[in-house]
Design an enzyme around this catalytic site. Structure first.
Site, PDB file in Angstrom:
ATOM      1  N   ASP A 158       2.743  -1.279  -9.673  1.00  0.00           N
ATOM      2  CA  ASP A 158       4.094  -1.591  -9.226  1.00  0.00           C
ATOM      3  C   ASP A 158       4.229  -3.095  -9.032  1.00  0.00           C
ATOM      4  O   ASP A 158       5.026  -3.571  -8.232  1.00  0.00           O
ATOM      5  CB  ASP A 158       4.403  -0.834  -7.913  1.00  0.00           C
ATOM      6  CG  ASP A 158       5.875  -0.897  -7.537  1.00  0.00           C
ATOM      7  OD1 ASP A 158       6.718  -0.985  -8.441  1.00  0.00           O
ATOM      8  OD2 ASP A 158       6.181  -0.852  -6.335  1.00  0.00           O
ATOM      9  N   TRP A 217       2.327   2.912  -2.455  1.00  0.00           N
ATOM     10  CA  TRP A 217       1.976   3.838  -3.537  1.00  0.00           C
ATOM     11  C   TRP A 217       0.613   4.475  -3.258  1.00  0.00           C
ATOM     12  O   TRP A 217       0.418   5.663  -3.498  1.00  0.00           O
ATOM     13  CB  TRP A 217       2.003   3.139  -4.892  1.00  0.00           C
ATOM     14  CG  TRP A 217       3.387   3.019  -5.465  1.00  0.00           C
ATOM     15  CD1 TRP A 217       4.567   3.015  -4.777  1.00  0.00           C
ATOM     16  CD2 TRP A 217       3.733   2.898  -6.838  1.00  0.00           C
ATOM     17  NE1 TRP A 217       5.616   2.887  -5.645  1.00  0.00           N
ATOM     18  CE2 TRP A 217       5.140   2.806  -6.910  1.00  0.00           C
ATOM     19  CE3 TRP A 217       2.994   2.827  -8.004  1.00  0.00           C
ATOM     20  CZ2 TRP A 217       5.825   2.671  -8.125  1.00  0.00           C
ATOM     21  CZ3 TRP A 217       3.672   2.691  -9.212  1.00  0.00           C
ATOM     22  CH2 TRP A 217       5.069   2.622  -9.265  1.00  0.00           C
ATOM     23  N   LYS A 272       5.585  -0.854 -13.561  1.00  0.00           N
ATOM     24  CA  LYS A 272       6.910  -1.468 -13.462  1.00  0.00           C
ATOM     25  C   LYS A 272       7.122  -2.349 -14.687  1.00  0.00           C
ATOM     26  O   LYS A 272       6.205  -3.040 -15.140  1.00  0.00           O
ATOM     27  CB  LYS A 272       7.006  -2.314 -12.197  1.00  0.00           C
ATOM     28  CG  LYS A 272       8.367  -2.988 -12.027  1.00  0.00           C
ATOM     29  CD  LYS A 272       8.427  -3.840 -10.783  1.00  0.00           C
ATOM     30  CE  LYS A 272       8.552  -2.945  -9.577  1.00  0.00           C
ATOM     31  NZ  LYS A 272       8.770  -3.701  -8.337  1.00  0.00           N
ATOM     32  N   ASP A 283      -7.744 -10.458  -8.433  1.00  0.00           N
ATOM     33  CA  ASP A 283      -6.695 -10.776  -9.400  1.00  0.00           C
ATOM     34  C   ASP A 283      -6.882  -9.876 -10.623  1.00  0.00           C
ATOM     35  O   ASP A 283      -7.932  -9.929 -11.273  1.00  0.00           O
ATOM     36  CB  ASP A 283      -6.829 -12.255  -9.776  1.00  0.00           C
ATOM     37  CG  ASP A 283      -5.785 -12.736 -10.748  1.00  0.00           C
ATOM     38  OD1 ASP A 283      -5.137 -11.908 -11.423  1.00  0.00           O
ATOM     39  OD2 ASP A 283      -5.618 -13.967 -10.851  1.00  0.00           O
ATOM     40  N   ASP A 288      -5.359  -5.604  -5.100  1.00  0.00           N
ATOM     41  CA  ASP A 288      -4.298  -6.599  -4.940  1.00  0.00           C
ATOM     42  C   ASP A 288      -4.918  -7.947  -4.595  1.00  0.00           C
ATOM     43  O   ASP A 288      -6.039  -8.010  -4.086  1.00  0.00           O
ATOM     44  CB  ASP A 288      -3.313  -6.184  -3.845  1.00  0.00           C
ATOM     45  CG  ASP A 288      -1.962  -6.884  -4.002  1.00  0.00           C
ATOM     46  OD1 ASP A 288      -1.044  -6.246  -4.544  1.00  0.00           O
ATOM     47  OD2 ASP A 288      -1.840  -8.068  -3.620  1.00  0.00           O
ATOM     48  N   GLY A 304       0.775  -1.237   0.000  1.00  0.00           N
ATOM     49  CA  GLY A 304       0.000   0.000   0.000  1.00  0.00           C
ATOM     50  C   GLY A 304       0.805   1.285   0.000  1.00  0.00           C
ATOM     51  O   GLY A 304       0.248   2.362   0.169  1.00  0.00           O
TER      52      GLY A 304
END
Length: 196
Positions: A121, A55, A161, A96, A80, A53
């Site tokens: 990320d 970000w 990312k 998911d 998440d 958490g």
């Protein structure tokens, strides 16, 4: 000594603890914002692969002064597989991102509006097999990209990312078809050993 010893010597690990951030990665987002001004004009944000958490914490802090109503009311949705401890002003979805139902739940939270910024990320548990790790990370990136294309406003921003492996140019070519500008940035907080 294990990973924890290395982390304790890391300056950004210590800064995160002192700043009450959940992870050192908060400083990656802060540095990217300093370079690219991510949050100007942003009210609706999706944080994918959000656990633990950090970000979402940064986003919440950056947008906390925007107490606007209606179209400009701040909405932050964190997603998440793992449950996260609650964060003020952040709606959490445990799901998911590769599943259609999770994407639908994100869209539902915006009540017909769009996001200005989608963050991801996410990274797989690294196995040490570079080709496999890059493939799995690319699948996460593509799942996040799929959600981004369904929830972003025109001219919105997608920050994710990326493992810079042998197939990175293929991924970038896909992104360039949808975004006016695609930039690879490696913040100072990334470890030198990191391929992300």
């Amino acid at each position: 000594m294990g990973k924890s010893s290395r982390d304790k010597r890391d300056v950004f690990y210590r800064l995160a603890k002192e700043g009450n951030f959940r992870a050192r990665s908060a400083y990656k987002l802060i540095q990217i914002d300093e370079e690219f001004d991510l949050f100007t004009g942003v009210f609706h944000v999706v944080d994918l692969c959000a656990a633990p958490g950090s970000w979402s914490q940064v986003v919440s802090q950056r947008l906390a002064s925007d107490k606007n109503e209606g179209e400009r009311a701040v909405k932050i949705v964190a997603v998440d597989l793992q449950a996260m401890a609650p964060l003020p002003g952040v709606v959490q979805i445990q799901g998911d991102i590769t599943k259609k139902g999770t994407a639908e739940a994100i869209i539902e939270h915006f009540e017909g509006k769009s996001a200005h910024l989608v963050l991801c990320d996410g990274a797989p548990d690294v196995t040490g097999l570079p080709d496999f790790d890059e493939y799995v990370q690319a699948q996460l990136l593509l799942a996040a990209f799929n959600i981004a294309t369904n929830v972003l406003v025109p001219e919105g921003t997608f920050l994710a990312k990326l493992f810079c492996g042998k197939d990175v140019l293929v991924l970038l070519s896909h992104l360039q078809k949808f975004f006016k500008e695609v930039v690879i940035a490696k913040p100072r907080t990334s470890r030198n050993s990191s391929i992300a």
